[in-house]
Enzyme design. Structure first.
Site, PDB file in Angstrom:
ATOM      1  CB  CYS A 197       0.508   1.757   4.254  1.00 28.54           C
ATOM      2  SG  CYS A 197      -1.414   1.226   3.900  1.00 28.54           S
ATOM      3  CB  CYS A 209      -0.893   0.058   1.115  1.00 31.60           C
ATOM      4  SG  CYS A 209      -1.736   1.594   1.656  1.00 31.60           S
TER       5      CYS A 209
END
Length: 105
Positions: free
Chosen positions: A31, A28
């Site tokens: 993230c 991600c």
């Protein structure tokens, strides 16, 4: 920041501590952007234990908590959900801090 190993471990933590769970994944990009700021946020809120939950490893847990976007945060106090910042959008330090500040005392 702790990394969750088992769902049982998580259930024990939320009974014993004030926990902020960060739902994340290695792949991600949003993230990864907040990763460098998380130690600073953690140090600013010592009343909470922060834990990373890998979405891919705990997909059923994500479904149970209705986490369909990452990065997302859910706070727990006294074994119950106290607040959530759950969506698929990129999150800034200011937004994360605002979420934590808005949690019930």
């Amino acid at each position: 920041m702790e990394t969750l190993k088992t769902e049982e471990q998580f259930n024990e933590w939320i009974k014993e501590k004030n926990v902020i769970a960060l739902f994340s994944a290695d792949w991600c990009p949003d993230c990864r952007i907040i990763e460098p700021i998380m130690p600073e946020i953690e140090s600013e809120y010592p009343a909470y234990s922060f834990v990373i939950i890998d979405r891919d490893q705990f997909i059923e847990m994500c479904q149970d908590y209705d986490v369909f976007g990452i990065p997302s945060f859910i706070a727990f106090k006294n074994g119950k959900e106290a607040g959530r910042f759950v969506n698929k959008d990129r999150k800034s330090k200011e937004e994360i801090t605002e979420f934590i500040e808005g949690l019930p005392a």
